[in-house]
Every structure is written in structure tokens, then in C-alpha cells.
Scaffold this active site. Structure first.
Site, PDB file in Angstrom:
ATOM      1  N   SER A 155       0.822  -1.220   0.000  1.00 38.93           N
ATOM      2  CA  SER A 155       0.000   0.000   0.000  1.00 38.93           C
ATOM      3  C   SER A 155       0.847   1.257   0.000  1.00 38.93           C
ATOM      4  CB  SER A 155      -0.870   0.041   1.256  1.00 38.93           C
ATOM      5  OG  SER A 155      -1.746  -1.017   1.266  1.00 38.93           O
ATOM      6  N   HIS A 168       0.426  -1.676  -7.500  1.00 37.89           N
ATOM      7  CA  HIS A 168      -0.525  -1.450  -6.408  1.00 37.89           C
ATOM      8  C   HIS A 168      -1.962  -1.385  -6.914  1.00 37.89           C
ATOM      9  CE1 HIS A 168      -2.308   1.348  -3.190  1.00 37.89           C
ATOM     10  NE2 HIS A 168      -2.380   0.114  -2.771  1.00 37.89           N
ATOM     11  N   GLU A 173      -1.417   1.462  -9.650  1.00 41.46           N
ATOM     12  CA  GLU A 173      -0.182   2.253  -9.633  1.00 41.46           C
ATOM     13  C   GLU A 173       0.999   1.327  -9.930  1.00 41.46           C
ATOM     14  OE1 GLU A 173      -0.944   5.745  -6.360  1.00 41.46           O
ATOM     15  OE2 GLU A 173      -0.690   3.729  -5.578  1.00 41.46           O
ATOM     16  N   ASN A 230      -2.465   6.596  -1.869  1.00 40.56           N
ATOM     17  CA  ASN A 230      -2.488   6.419  -0.413  1.00 40.56           C
ATOM     18  C   ASN A 230      -1.746   7.524   0.337  1.00 40.56           C
ATOM     19  OD1 ASN A 230      -4.138   4.235  -0.424  1.00 40.56           O
ATOM     20  ND2 ASN A 230      -2.518   2.706  -0.238  1.00 40.56           N
TER      21      ASN A 230
HETATM   22  N1  3HC Z   1     -15.819  -7.494  -5.065  1.00 37.45           N
HETATM   23  C1  3HC Z   1     -16.219  -7.547  -6.357  1.00 37.45           C
HETATM   24  N2  3HC Z   1     -17.168  -6.740  -6.880  1.00 37.45           N
HETATM   25  C2  3HC Z   1     -17.731  -5.844  -6.044  1.00 37.45           C
HETATM   26  C3  3HC Z   1     -17.361  -5.724  -4.694  1.00 37.45           C
HETATM   27  C4  3HC Z   1     -16.360  -6.609  -4.213  1.00 37.45           C
HETATM   28  N3  3HC Z   1     -15.927  -6.572  -2.939  1.00 37.45           N
HETATM   29  N4  3HC Z   1     -18.092  -4.735  -4.124  1.00 37.45           N
HETATM   30  C5  3HC Z   1     -18.893  -4.258  -5.083  1.00 37.45           C
HETATM   31  N5  3HC Z   1     -18.673  -4.906  -6.241  1.00 37.45           N
HETATM   32  C6  3HC Z   1     -19.334  -4.670  -7.526  1.00 37.45           C
HETATM   33  C7  3HC Z   1     -20.812  -4.973  -7.480  1.00 37.45           C
HETATM   34  O1  3HC Z   1     -21.062  -6.339  -7.760  1.00 37.45           O
HETATM   35  C8  3HC Z   1     -21.339  -4.064  -8.578  1.00 37.45           C
HETATM   36  O2  3HC Z   1     -21.100  -4.664  -9.842  1.00 37.45           O
HETATM   37  P1  3HC Z   1     -22.053  -4.353 -11.109  1.00 37.45           P
HETATM   38  O3  3HC Z   1     -21.794  -2.935 -11.506  1.00 37.45           O
HETATM   39  O4  3HC Z   1     -21.589  -5.345 -12.122  1.00 37.45           O
HETATM   40  O5  3HC Z   1     -23.452  -4.580 -10.642  1.00 37.45           O
HETATM   41  C9  3HC Z   1     -20.450  -2.818  -8.484  1.00 37.45           C
HETATM   42  O6  3HC Z   1     -19.252  -3.258  -7.802  1.00 37.45           O
HETATM   43  C10 3HC Z   1     -21.080  -1.705  -7.700  1.00 37.45           C
HETATM   44  O7  3HC Z   1     -21.435  -2.216  -6.431  1.00 37.45           O
HETATM   45  P2  3HC Z   1     -22.765  -1.861  -5.643  1.00 37.45           P
HETATM   46  O8  3HC Z   1     -23.825  -1.400  -6.618  1.00 37.45           O
HETATM   47  O9  3HC Z   1     -23.107  -2.984  -4.742  1.00 37.45           O
HETATM   48  O10 3HC Z   1     -22.346  -0.706  -4.652  1.00 37.45           O
HETATM   49  P3  3HC Z   1     -21.729   0.711  -4.907  1.00 37.45           P
HETATM   50  O11 3HC Z   1     -22.259   1.367  -6.120  1.00 37.45           O
HETATM   51  O12 3HC Z   1     -21.841   1.399  -3.619  1.00 37.45           O
HETATM   52  O13 3HC Z   1     -20.182   0.432  -5.174  1.00 37.45           O
HETATM   53  C11 3HC Z   1     -17.981   0.281  -4.386  1.00 37.45           C
HETATM   54  C12 3HC Z   1     -19.398  -0.273  -4.275  1.00 37.45           C
HETATM   55  C13 3HC Z   1     -17.455   0.040  -5.798  1.00 37.45           C
HETATM   56  C14 3HC Z   1     -17.141  -0.493  -3.395  1.00 37.45           C
HETATM   57  C15 3HC Z   1     -18.021   1.829  -4.065  1.00 37.45           C
HETATM   58  O14 3HC Z   1     -18.654   2.051  -2.847  1.00 37.45           O
HETATM   59  C16 3HC Z   1     -16.652   2.460  -4.027  1.00 37.45           C
HETATM   60  O15 3HC Z   1     -16.081   2.799  -5.046  1.00 37.45           O
HETATM   61  N6  3HC Z   1     -16.108   2.631  -2.791  1.00 37.45           N
HETATM   62  C17 3HC Z   1     -14.787   3.210  -2.611  1.00 37.45           C
HETATM   63  C18 3HC Z   1     -13.766   2.162  -2.916  1.00 37.45           C
HETATM   64  C19 3HC Z   1     -12.362   2.697  -2.840  1.00 37.45           C
HETATM   65  O16 3HC Z   1     -12.101   3.885  -2.677  1.00 37.45           O
HETATM   66  N7  3HC Z   1     -11.418   1.768  -2.946  1.00 37.45           N
HETATM   67  C20 3HC Z   1     -10.014   2.079  -2.812  1.00 37.45           C
HETATM   68  C21 3HC Z   1      -9.608   1.946  -1.393  1.00 37.45           C
HETATM   69  S1  3HC Z   1      -7.904   2.301  -1.153  1.00 37.45           S
HETATM   70  C22 3HC Z   1      -7.127   0.867  -1.526  1.00 37.45           C
HETATM   71  O17 3HC Z   1      -7.702  -0.146  -1.845  1.00 37.45           O
HETATM   72  C23 3HC Z   1      -5.656   0.890  -1.468  1.00 37.45           C
HETATM   73  C24 3HC Z   1      -5.114   0.117  -0.325  1.00 37.45           C
HETATM   74  O18 3HC Z   1      -3.728   0.035  -0.498  1.00 37.45           O
HETATM   75  C25 3HC Z   1      -5.416   0.777   1.012  1.00 37.45           C
END
Ligand code: 3HC
Length: 286
Positions: A119, A140, A152, A191
């Protein structure tokens, strides 16, 4: 250089997602973790995601079977990495652990490009644990890996241009968008901004600035982020954030985060963090 076999070392949330997208892109994928239990959980998560994709008409049943046939799960590191053209490490965010894992990988494989999904730990420092710092690169991914387009690609001090090029092409072959991070700074691009923001929000809960629901509602409904910072902290994993407070100089410390980490309330993956995730995403009142 042609990449055929990919080894993913570490089958937690990130490792399983990475393995899934690699298999979906047609690579032969070996997933390694230290316990059968973690491997079974990874297998279940991937199967669930693929079944959902079939139900939504995004892939056919035949394609699902092809993808599953490309995935191999093992607790044997040698079996996973020997003959691999690319090894992607996704073990917990602890520098010494990652170094140890890379040392072992180098015993069993002498040719692969070595990538870390860290991360934000130093790519240069990690590369020194290997026998090929020029073939070592940061790769990443973001959670949830099957959904998030960005990856990344981080250049360490010794990473060759050729390695960066191969990593960029590989990321594109997964259907994802690479961004090259030219300097190995803590937290890279995303991050470096995101993690201090998340931990500052946790500190605000700790200090009574506002409730977790109020903070999340503000960023979610009024600022239009896809998740508020406390929910997102639970979503990425409180262990990842805690490790960053211990190892990154750009992140403030938080007693509340430490308590959650010690209580093993790590967020979505354990069913409980700041929120209860057992029934799915928390409902944040407007
Ligand atoms: N695994 C696989 N697919 C997933 C999932 C998961 N855990 N969670 C959601 N999805 C899919 C759903 O199936 C759906 O697919 P579809 O478009 O084919 O129907 C799509 O994503 C959208 O999901 P939902 O409609 O259920 O819900 P949302 O519209 O609220 O989206 C989200 C969910 C995509 C997780 C959204 O809330 C989001 O973008 N959240 C922020 C995520 C983010 O910022 N991630 C980065 C974090 S930082 C990081 O990872 C770095 C690390 O180093 C710390």
C-alpha cells in the site's frame, strides 16, 4: 518478455482479487497462502464474484469454467512460484515479513519479474531483499480489485525502464489503467493522500469532533465521495491502516485505531470494525 504464468503470494482480500482479474485476463495463476483456510476463503470469494458475473450476463458459464481452470491454489511456495514469469506479492503490510517472503521467492525462482502490492512501503527497500532489484516493481491494486480500474506502477531506485514497461503492459492486459509513479515516495500517489485523510477522520471520531455517521454522511452525501472515510477505513481494513501508522512517517497515530487492531475488529473482512458489516454495507443516515 511474454508473461504466461503468474504467481500471487498472499490470498487475502487483495491477493484473491488480483488472482481473479489475472485469471479473467487469460493468465495461468498460482495462488499461495500459508493456510488452507485462507485459500478456501479466497476460492469462495472468487467463485461468488464469477457466479454474480454470470448471473448479470457479463460472462458465460463456459468462460467461468475456463477462468476457474486457470486458478491453482497451494500452500507450497515453491510450487506456486517456480516457472512463474511474474510474481505478485500481497502478504500483510509488514516490511520484514515482505522482505522474508521475497528472499524465499528468490530461492525458487530466478527469472520472474517481482512485483509488490504494498500500500505504500518503500519499493527500493523491498527490492534490496531480492537478487534482482532491476526486475522489482510496485504494482498497487485497489480494493475491490475486480471493480477498481486504477493500478499504480511504482518505480523503485533500481527498477529498470524495461521492468516498468512490462508492468505497464501487464496492467493494461488486465483491462486496467496503469499510472506510473516515478518516485518511490511513501504511499505513492493515492495512499499518500488517502491514508492520512482516513486516519485523521478516525482521530476526529476519537476526539469527539463528530460521530462516525456524521463524518461519513458529510463526505458521502454532501461531498459525493463513494464512501465516507470511516466506512472506507473499515472497507480497506483497519490492519492496513494501523500498519501504516506504525511504518509511514506521513500518517498520524490513533489510539482508537490501535484498539480496533488489537481487538481484531478489522472492518468488513472480520464482520466488525467501526461498523457492523455482517448484514452488508452499513446504512449511513442522511
Ligand atoms: N468485489 C467484487 N465486486 C464488487 C465488490 C467486491 N468486494 N463490491 C462491489 N462490487 C461490484 C458490485 O457487484 C457491482 O457490480 P455491477 O456494476 O456489475 O453490478 C459494483 O461493484 C457496484 O457495487 P454496488 O452497486 O453494490 O455498490 P456501490 O455502487 O456502492 O459500489 C464500491 C461499491 C465500488 C465499493 C463503491 O462504494 C466504491 O467505489 N467505494 C470506494 C472504494 C475505494 O475507494 N477503494 C479504494 C480503497 S484504497 C485501496 O484499496 C488501497 C489500499 O492500499 C489501502
Amino acid at each position: 518478455m511474454e508473461i504466461k504464468k503468474v504467481a500471487v503470494v498472499g490470498a487475502g482480500t487483495m491477493g484473491s482479487g488480483i488472482a481473479q482479474v489475472c485469471a479473467m485476463a487469460g493468465y495461468e495463476v498460482w495462488v499461495r497462502d500459508i493456510s488452507e483456510e485462507i485459500l478456501n476463503k479466497a476460492k469462495e470469494t472468487i467463485e461468488k464474484n464469477l457466479r454474480k458475473a454470470v448471473n448479470k450476463g457479463k460472462i458465460s458459464v463456459t468462460k467461468l469454467k475456463e477462468i476457474e481452470a486457470k486458478l491453482h491454489f497451494t500452500t507450497d511456495l515453491k510450487e506456486a512460484v517456480e516457472d512463474a514469469d511474474l510474481v505478485i506479492e500481497a502478504v500483510p503490510e509488514v516490511m520484514d515479513l515482505k522482505k522474508q517472503v521475497f528472499k524465499e521467492i528468490c530461492e525458487y525462482n530466478k527469472k520472474a519479474i517481482l512485483a509488490t502490492n504494498t500500500s505504500g512501503l518503500s519499493i527500493t527497500e523491498l527490492s534490496k531483499a531480492t537478487d534482482r532489484p532491476d526486475k522489482f516493481v510496485g504494482m498497487h491494486f485497489f480494493n475491490p480489485v475486480p471493480v477498481m480500474a486504477l493500478v499504480e506502477v511504482i518505480k523503485g531506485e533500481y527498477t529498470s525502464e524495461e521492468t516498468v514497461k512490462i508492468a505497464v503492459e501487464f496492467v493494461k492486459s488486465l483491462g486496467k489503467t496503469p499510472v506510473v509513479v516515478k518516485k518511490d515516495v511513501t504511499g505513492f500517489i493515492v495512499n499518500r493522500c488517502l491514508v492520512p485523510y482516513l486516519v485523521l477522520a478516525i482521530q476526529d471520531v476519537e476526539n469527539g469532533v463528530a460521530t462516525k455517521e456524521e463524518i461519513d454522511a458529510t463526505m458521502l452525501y454532501n461531498y459525493k465521495f463513494p464512501m465516507g472515510p470511516i466506512e472506507l477505513s473499515d472497507f480497506v481494513g483497519l490492519d492496513i491502516l494501523y500498519y501504516s501508522t506504525q511504518q509511514w512517517d506521513i500518517v498520524p497515530k490513533s489510539k482508537l485505531l490501535e484498539e480496533k487492531f488489537k481487538a481484531k475488529e478489522l472492518g468488513m473482512k472480520t464482520g466488525k470494525g467501526f461498523y457492523d458489516w455482517r448484514q452488508g454495507r452499513p446504512k449511513i443516515p442522511k
